[in-house]
Scaffold this motif. Structure first.
Motif, PDB file in Angstrom:
ATOM      1  N   PRO A   1       0.846  -1.058  -0.147  1.00  0.00           N
ATOM      2  CA  PRO A   1       0.065  -0.036  -0.071  1.00  0.00           C
ATOM      3  C   PRO A   1       0.963   1.277   0.104  1.00  0.00           C
ATOM      4  O   PRO A   1       1.902   1.166   0.477  1.00  0.00           O
ATOM      5  N   VAL A   2       0.363   2.210  -0.711  1.00  0.00           N
ATOM      6  CA  VAL A   2       1.174   3.474  -0.856  1.00  0.00           C
ATOM      7  C   VAL A   2       0.553   4.405   0.249  1.00  0.00           C
ATOM      8  O   VAL A   2      -0.556   4.755   0.172  1.00  0.00           O
ATOM      9  N   VAL A   3       1.585   4.771   1.180  1.00  0.00           N
ATOM     10  CA  VAL A   3       1.131   5.719   2.220  1.00  0.00           C
ATOM     11  C   VAL A   3       1.612   7.145   1.895  1.00  0.00           C
ATOM     12  O   VAL A   3       2.713   7.468   1.446  1.00  0.00           O
TER      13      VAL A   3
ATOM     14  N   ARG B   1      -8.229  13.056   0.665  1.00  0.00           N
ATOM     15  CA  ARG B   1      -8.772  11.789   1.291  1.00  0.00           C
ATOM     16  C   ARG B   1      -9.511  10.923   0.365  1.00  0.00           C
ATOM     17  O   ARG B   1      -9.308   9.578   0.594  1.00  0.00           O
ATOM     18  N   GLU B   2     -10.410  11.458  -0.220  1.00  0.00           N
ATOM     19  CA  GLU B   2     -11.454  10.608  -1.246  1.00  0.00           C
ATOM     20  C   GLU B   2     -10.566   9.914  -2.199  1.00  0.00           C
ATOM     21  O   GLU B   2     -10.948   9.029  -2.895  1.00  0.00           O
ATOM     22  N   ASP B   3      -9.301  10.175  -2.377  1.00  0.00           N
ATOM     23  CA  ASP B   3      -8.673   9.312  -3.490  1.00  0.00           C
ATOM     24  C   ASP B   3      -8.350   7.682  -3.052  1.00  0.00           C
ATOM     25  O   ASP B   3      -7.924   6.908  -3.643  1.00  0.00           O
ATOM     26  N   ALA B   4      -8.326   7.647  -1.615  1.00  0.00           N
ATOM     27  CA  ALA B   4      -8.228   6.388  -0.804  1.00  0.00           C
ATOM     28  C   ALA B   4      -9.301   5.368  -1.169  1.00  0.00           C
ATOM     29  O   ALA B   4      -9.481   4.035  -0.631  1.00  0.00           O
TER      30      ALA B   4
ATOM     31  N   ILE C   1       3.078  10.274  -7.760  1.00  0.00           N
ATOM     32  CA  ILE C   1       3.302   9.354  -9.001  1.00  0.00           C
ATOM     33  C   ILE C   1       3.153   8.038  -8.701  1.00  0.00           C
ATOM     34  O   ILE C   1       3.806   7.381  -8.059  1.00  0.00           O
ATOM     35  N   LEU C   2       1.954   7.535  -9.445  1.00  0.00           N
ATOM     36  CA  LEU C   2       2.063   5.959  -9.653  1.00  0.00           C
ATOM     37  C   LEU C   2       2.572   5.690 -10.966  1.00  0.00           C
ATOM     38  O   LEU C   2       1.943   6.139 -11.914  1.00  0.00           O
TER      39      LEU C   2
ATOM     40  N   LEU D   1      -4.036   3.037  -1.844  1.00  0.00           N
ATOM     41  CA  LEU D   1      -3.650   4.326  -1.136  1.00  0.00           C
ATOM     42  C   LEU D   1      -4.031   4.241   0.203  1.00  0.00           C
ATOM     43  O   LEU D   1      -5.194   3.857   0.571  1.00  0.00           O
ATOM     44  N   LYS D   2      -3.193   4.813   0.837  1.00  0.00           N
ATOM     45  CA  LYS D   2      -3.685   5.024   2.316  1.00  0.00           C
ATOM     46  C   LYS D   2      -3.245   6.443   2.468  1.00  0.00           C
ATOM     47  O   LYS D   2      -2.067   6.884   2.522  1.00  0.00           O
TER      48      LYS D   2
END
Length: 1064
Positions: A147-149, A202-205, A157-158, A229-230
């Motif tokens: 998980p990406v924190v 925060r909604e990106d998670a 960047i993903l 995402l976290k």
């Protein structure tokens, strides 16, 4: 050998002419068939040729030439022996290679660089070097992603990092549940496929993020393991100035090739989300070919040129500040043509040149080859010399025909062009139809065509009525193609025109007859009239036209053809309407036309109500069409809709039943109004659905029982934004107009379907079931012609709409066919004769129908020796492969011909003769003897001999009659015995015997005896009769009384028998 001064002058002039243009061979079948020509490559695969490993591989190479060329290939610079590989074959009638992958071939084994050579005895042409590569789509490596924190408000960047593929895949991001990731100014995908977050919320998670790669050929999608995402939240997200995520640093460089699209990208992070702006140092951005993409993060300049070099900078700014990144753009260029060498046709002894000019950055080098070999290794030829980018030919000879190749190359690529020099020796020819008749209206402009050809190039002159000087100048103008143009035709121009083409090998001429016709004119047309209802109206239309042309007069009402009802009468010079009513009101147009021209006259008819008495006028109510609406207003402006409101006009004592809303746009068809919507008469507004990229203007018409009002004043214009087209063209069709082409046509999008500027169509085609790559072209019309196609071959066709905002959805595939040709002869043609009455025929369809068969033609003809009966022809349906011939007689032989037919015409003919029969041979011999001269002469002699014998027999029979005379009787008869029993007499005095039937008188004359049975003596009464053979039959009696009383006196009557004697 001495040169003639005139010849030197002509050669000098032609040399300079050929520096500008060479002899052009017209596309005329008779010319192309008779002239030899070196090979010309007409179709080849692209230089970088990536193929689908699942399909058969076709490496295209097609060429023309006379004689038809042979083909060979090299692979990786060495001769490629196609015959040694059972998986590789030549496509029929071409030099294209077909590699059988379906049959088990491994596509990887055939990768490499291929080149095609087309050769005949007049030269060798080369294709480009074709780099064949097999498409690859490696699987994504398996990986476990932690998980990406990330902190809220931070950038992210993903990375996608797809495995290397050929060609590169299409990248897009979705969630693991296949929901698309919504992109905007804050979140977007870069050109490298990575997903960039300017700042994380925060909604990106709430979802995960998976990179997907779609392969080019298979359209299969590979999905990378999803990122989770976290987001670490805080009480407040601090605002920060922008920083660049891509590119890094403050400056970078970009190299792009001429005619490619330049893509510059800047992606920035920051809170709030930065805005991106683009600038060019020292100048303005090229607006005509500029496009901003990816929410202004990408700058696209299409088809860059050297002028687009320079420094560009992107600026990212928010309310906390701004930063700038400078990109230095350098434009290089692969070679491109300035003057591509063109085929050169010369006559023996002429001069000419081939020019090969190319440019690029860096400047390309030019290399010449002759028939595929560098000129430096070929034998020296005194008839040409190489001067840099030009080959100069002097006094060429018949053996100098060849194909030259020009190669222009630099570090970024190469160009290869074939150009042949063909030495032709052809007398003048005049092409096209002979003895044409051209009819033209007086005072118009006309052209008399006279296409011609020859080598050397003939001179062409025109003459009128076979005399006078050459026609050129003033009212006449002769074009280079031989056409005589008469700018203003008058009556005196009528006559016979002759064009004469001349070169040193001969003359040729053709004649065109020009007829000048009187123009069609309406000398008295209809006039505007006001008529009361119920009266009759006469609309005049008196026409004068050329009496030799067929004149047609029609009437139009409100721009539609008028139906002549029972209330109307159409005369030669007028239209009469009886008992006019309100519906007859309108604009009437008289149109007079012939097959060459037309004229028209227009008038408006107004119908008024009939007069009423003063009392009734006070009590009656005047009803009329409504007045037009007013005060149009646009509200609720949206991307795809707008609300239109209006104020109704007076209903004129007839309630308004509805409103019609029309629109006009000023881009595609300005001034044309279309119905958009209709609403009931009790409302005065409507929400209108709109299309993208239309500059709308609206108007409203009111309706009642009496008709519609005049249009309202127009509203203000409302411009909708553009978008990619949502539909593709309809009515797509592919059909050949010649045997070597296919014309692709379609119904174009209308103004409300274009959705954006620069509407164009991407046309794709490929042969069906071959697996070859799609050929494509972008056009701005609704037609494209594909040339050099095989005869009647099915093609897959796609037409996709595109504008400046993007492309329409992927189009469906339509099947079309290239042009038809004459079919080959039917196969397995057989006949059988079970008896003497019929002949059975059967056959199979042609091996090469070369089109859609329309039927079969059977021609049969009876013959016997050299005599032929009238031929009979039967046209049969295309699915009929049997036919029965009924004989007219059992003896004759039959000659039978069969051919198949397409729309082009009848194809190759197969002919058979039925065998000779034995009794037929006997009849044949009889007929032949009877027609011989000696036999005819012999028969004539026999007939003559028979005629003579008949005459002699008749005379002898006439002398004897029915009276047998004893010419040599030994016993003398007494006087009493001289009368025989049958009534005849026999004279036995042999010494002094008179002629039978006569006696000698005292004076020595011969007198007829009374005993001669004259017809008078025996013909009286009804007892005598004639036999069937004409002889007389009767009962002979001796008239004693007559003998005794008359004695030897002569008879006054002469019998017919004695007349015959006198002749004898």
């Amino acid at each position: 050998m001495k040169s003639h001064p005139l010849g030197l002058g002509i050669s000098f002039i032609l040399f300079h002419l050929h520096l500008v243009c060479a002899i052009k061979v017209p596309q005329d079948p008779t010319i192309e068939r008779d002239l030899y020509q070196p090979p010309t490559i007409t179709k080849e695969s692209e230089k970088n040729y990536i193929v689908d490993p699942r399909d058969n591989i076709v490496i295209a190479c097609e060429a023309t030439g006379n004689p038809y060329p042979t083909f060979l290939w090299t692979r990786n610079g060495k001769f490629y022996n196609v015959a040694k590989d059972p998986k590789v074959t030549f496509r029929r009638r071409t030099g294209s290679l077909v590699i059988d992958i379906y049959g088990g071939g491994r596509p990887e084994d055939y990768e490499g660089e291929y080149q095609c050579f087309a050769r005949n005895r007049h030269g060798t042409a080369l294709s480009n070097k074709i780099l064949l590569q097999v498409s690859r789509s490696p699987l994504w490596p398996k990986e476990n992603l932690d998980p990406v924190v990330v902190n809220e408000g931070a950038s992210l960047i993903l990375q996608c990092n797809p495995p290397p593929s050929l060609p590169p895949p299409v990248i897009f991001w979705m969630s693991s549940s296949m929901e698309p990731i919504v992109q905007n100014r804050r979140v977007s995908q870069g050109l490298n496929g990575d997903l960039y977050f300017s700042n994380v919320l925060r909604e990106d998670a709430q979802t995960d993020y998976s990179c997907n790669a779609r392969s080019h050929f298979t359209h299969t999608i590979q999905q990378k393991n999803a990122y989770t995402l976290k987001v670490l939240t805080t009480r407040g997200v601090p605002e920060r100035t922008p920083t660049f995520l891509l590119p890094t640093g403050t400056s970078s460089t970009k190299l792009v090739l001429r005619d490619e699209d330049l893509l510059l990208e800047c992606i920035a992070s920051g809170v709030p989300t930065p805005e991106i702006m683009w600038y060019k140092k020292g100048g303005e951005l090229p607006s005509l070919k500029l496009k901003f993409e990816n929410f202004n993060k990408t700058l696209r300049i299409s088809r860059v040129s050297e002028e687009d070099s320079g420094e560009y900078f992107c600026q990212a700014s928010n309310r906390m500040g701004s930063i700038r990144h400078t990109i230095s753009v350098r434009v290089k260029a692969a070679p491109f043509w300035l003057d591509r060498p063109k085929d050169l046709i010369l006559a023996p002894g002429e001069n000419g040149r081939l020019v090969c000019r190319a440019n690029g950055n860096p400047k390309p080098t030019i290399q010449w080859m002759l028939n595929g070999e560098p000129i430096s290794v070929t034998e020296p030829n005194p008839n040409f010399e190489v001067a840099g980018d030009t080959i100069i030919f002097r006094e060429v000879q018949s053996g100098n025909s060849a194909v030259f190749q020009c190669n222009a190359s630099n570090a970024h690529g190469y160009l290869l062009a074939n150009a042949f020099i063909n030495i032709l020796d052809v007398p003048s020819r005049v092409l096209g139809p002979r003895n044409q008749l051209i009819r033209v209206i007086e005072y118009n402009r006309t052209q008399l065509d006279c296409p011609f050809f020859g080598s050397p190039i003939p001179t062409l002159r025109w003459f009128k009525n076979g005399q006078g000087s050459n026609l050129d100048g003033g009212n006449y103008r002769v074009h280079e193609n031989g056409t005589l143009e008469i700018s203003v035709v008058r009556k005196e121009d009528q006559g016979k025109y002759t064009c004469v083409a001349t070169n040193i090998l001969g003359n040729a001429e053709n004649t065109v007859r020009l007829e000048v016709k009187e123009p069609t004119r309406i000398i008295k047309g209809p006039e505007d009239q006001i008529a009361r209802r119920g009266t009759s109206v006469r609309l005049d239309c008196r026409v004068r036209s050329d009496p030799t042309l067929r004149l047609t007069v029609i009437w139009m009402k409100d721009d539609s053809q008028l139906y002549i009802s029972s209330r109307m009468k159409k005369e030669d010079d007028a239209l009469i309407i009886f008992g006019v009513a309100e519906k007859d009101q309108g604009a009437y147009t008289c149109v007079a036309k012939t097959e060459l021209d037309q004229d028209f006259a227009k008038a408006y008819l107004t119908i008024q109500e009939t007069s009423t008495s003063p009392t009734s006028r006070l009590t009656s109510v005047q009803r009329d069409k409504p007045d037009p609406p007013m005060d149009l207003e646009l509200t609720d402006l949206a991307e795809r809709s707008v609300r239109l409101t209006w104020t109704p006009g007076d209903d004129n004592n007839s309630p308004i039943t509805g409103f019609i809303i029309q629109f006009e746009e000023d881009r595609f068809q300005p001034g044309t109004w279309y119905n958009l919507a209709s609403v009931p008469g009790n409302v005065n507004s409507a929400l209108l659905r709109l299309s993208p990229y239309v500059n709308y203007q609206f108007r409203v018409l009111a309706l009642n029982d009496l008709g519609s009002s005049m249009p309202s004043p127009s509203s203000e214009r409302y411009q909708t934004n553009g978008a990619p087209p949502e539909v593709n063209p309809s009515e797509i069709r592919g059909a050949g107009t010649r045997k070597d082409n296919m014309e692709i046509t379609w119904a174009p999008l209308n103004s409300t379907q274009a959705y954006g500027p620069n509407l164009r169509y991407i046309v794709k085609w490929r042969q069906r079931h071959t697996g070859e790559p799609w050929s494509n072209v972008t056009v701005w019309t609704n037609k494209h012609v594909v040339w050099n196609t095989p005869v009647y071959t099915p093609y897959e066709i796609r037409v996709q709409a595109e504008n400046e905002f993007g492309r329409s959805p992927e189009p469906g595939t339509v099947i079309g066919y290239s042009g038809e040709d004459l079919p080959s002869q039917p196969k397995n043609f057989r006949f059988s004769e079970p008896n003497r009455e019929v002949i059975f025929l059967d056959w199979s369809p042609p091996e090469h129908p070369n089109g859609n068969l329309t039927g079969y033609s059977v021609r049969f003809q009876a013959f016997n020796g050299s005599r032929f009966a009238r031929p009979m022809v039967e046209i049969l349906s295309p699915n009929q492969t049997k036919y029965t011939i009924t004989r007219t007689d059992p003896i004759s032989r039959y000659r039978i011909s069969l051919s198949a037919r397409t729309q082009v015409g009848g194809g190759e003919i197969v002919t058979v003769d039925t065998p000779l029969k034995q009794d037929e041979a006997y009849t044949k011999n009889q007929v032949d003897i009877a027609t011989q001269g000696w036999f005819i002469g012999l028969m004539c002699a026999v007939a003559l001999l028979v005629l003579i014998l008949l005459i002699v027999c008749f005379i002898k029979r006439s002398r004897g009659g029915k009276y047998p005379v004893r010419e040599k009787k030994e016993v003398a008869l007494g006087p009493e015995d001289q009368k025989d029993d049958d009534g005849s007499f026999d004279y036995s005095d042999e010494d002094n015997k008179p002629l039978q039937g006569s006696q000698t008188s005292i004076d020595g004359t011969i007198k007829q005896q009374e005993s001669d049975d004259s017809l008078v003596d025996y013909g009286e009464g009804g007892e005598g009769q004639f036999n069937e053979d004409g002889s007389f039959i009767g009962q002979y009696t001796v008239k004693k009384d007559k003998d005794e009383t008359e004695g030897n006196e002569s008879s006054e009557a002469t019998s017919p028998v004695n007349a015959i004697y006198s002749l004898a």
